[in-house]
Design an enzyme around this catalytic site. Structure first.
Site, PDB file in Angstrom:
ATOM      1  N   ASP A   9       8.165  15.848   8.123  1.00 12.91           N
ATOM      2  CA  ASP A   9       8.346  17.361   8.581  1.00 12.91           C
ATOM      3  C   ASP A   9       8.196  17.240  10.157  1.00 12.91           C
ATOM      4  O   ASP A   9       8.569  16.336  10.792  1.00 12.91           O
ATOM      5  CB  ASP A   9       7.183  18.052   8.040  1.00 12.91           C
ATOM      6  N   CYS A  66       4.096  12.971   8.252  1.00 17.57           N
ATOM      7  CA  CYS A  66       3.877  14.380   8.763  1.00 17.57           C
ATOM      8  C   CYS A  66       2.621  14.107   9.638  1.00 17.57           C
ATOM      9  O   CYS A  66       2.349  13.118  10.417  1.00 17.57           O
ATOM     10  CB  CYS A  66       3.370  15.207   7.405  1.00 17.57           C
ATOM     11  N   THR A  68      -0.735  14.541   9.515  1.00 14.65           N
ATOM     12  CA  THR A  68      -1.689  13.708   9.195  1.00 14.65           C
ATOM     13  C   THR A  68      -1.417  12.380   7.958  1.00 14.65           C
ATOM     14  O   THR A  68      -2.337  11.566   7.925  1.00 14.65           O
ATOM     15  CB  THR A  68      -2.893  14.515   8.240  1.00 14.65           C
ATOM     16  N   HIS A  99      -1.430  -4.931  -4.340  1.00 18.87           N
ATOM     17  CA  HIS A  99      -2.208  -4.709  -5.649  1.00 18.87           C
ATOM     18  C   HIS A  99      -1.668  -3.381  -6.115  1.00 18.87           C
ATOM     19  O   HIS A  99      -1.778  -3.285  -7.566  1.00 18.87           O
ATOM     20  CB  HIS A  99      -3.678  -4.530  -5.201  1.00 18.87           C
ATOM     21  N   HIS A 134      -2.621  -6.670 -11.998  1.00 19.36           N
ATOM     22  CA  HIS A 134      -2.381  -5.459 -11.392  1.00 19.36           C
ATOM     23  C   HIS A 134      -1.312  -4.733 -11.905  1.00 19.36           C
ATOM     24  O   HIS A 134      -1.252  -3.425 -11.858  1.00 19.36           O
ATOM     25  CB  HIS A 134      -2.047  -5.859  -9.895  1.00 19.36           C
TER      26      HIS A 134
END
Ligand code: RB5
Length: 152
Positions: A9, A66, A68, A99, A134
């Site tokens: 963004d 973005c 954060t 993992h 996993h």
């Protein structure tokens, strides 16, 4: 050559612009899914484009940016088949692949600078899914997507 779909963004735009040439020079086929300028947009729209491309192209990976990284990761993880990991350091980035078989890396452009972002991205890209126990756990994530497991 592995394909990487990148998207951001407005909050992640500057960092995306810096990462595209870095990842291209590192030998990846980078497809920039936008945005192409820093005008304000809604991050779920870009997350959807990148994730659809990742799901359509076997062996590709996505990188979403973005401000954060949080909005992108929340949005991406709503899409079946996407396992998006928000990482700000290299250990988590490696383990997300080894993992968790993460297929999308999310970065916060207002959290980390370009050099750390480069290191985190390269850590993510440098390893592969370990499978084994996993794989069973990742399969259970898929079951969470497809099973009506909630108590009502
Ligand atoms: C945009 O201002 C900002 O909210 C967005 O880039 C992101 O940080 C959301 O999680």
């Amino acid at each position: 050559m592995r394909t990487l779909f990148l998207g951001s963004d407005h909050g992640g735009f500057g960092l995306k612009q810096e990462l595209v040439p870095i990842l291209t020079a590192a030998g990846y086929a980078v497809e920039d899914c936008g945005v192409s300028d820093p005008a304000s947009v809604d991050y779920p729209d870009i997350a959807k484009i990148v994730c659809e491309n990742v799901l359509d192209r076997p062996d590709s990976l996505g990188i979403l940016l973005c401000g954060t990284g949080i909005g992108m990761s929340i949005a991406a993880n709503k899409i079946d088949g996407i396992r998006a990991a928000l990482c700000s350091e290299t250990y988590s980035a490696r383990m997300a692949r080894i993992h968790n078989d993460a297929n999308v890396l999310c970065l916060g452009a207002r959290v980390i600078g370009v050099e750390l972002a480069r290191e985190v991205a390269m850590a993510f890209l440098s390893v592969t899914f370990e499978g084994g126990r996993h794989a069973r756990r990742v399969e259970k994530i898929t079951l969470l997507e497809t099973t009506d497991w909630r108590c009502r």
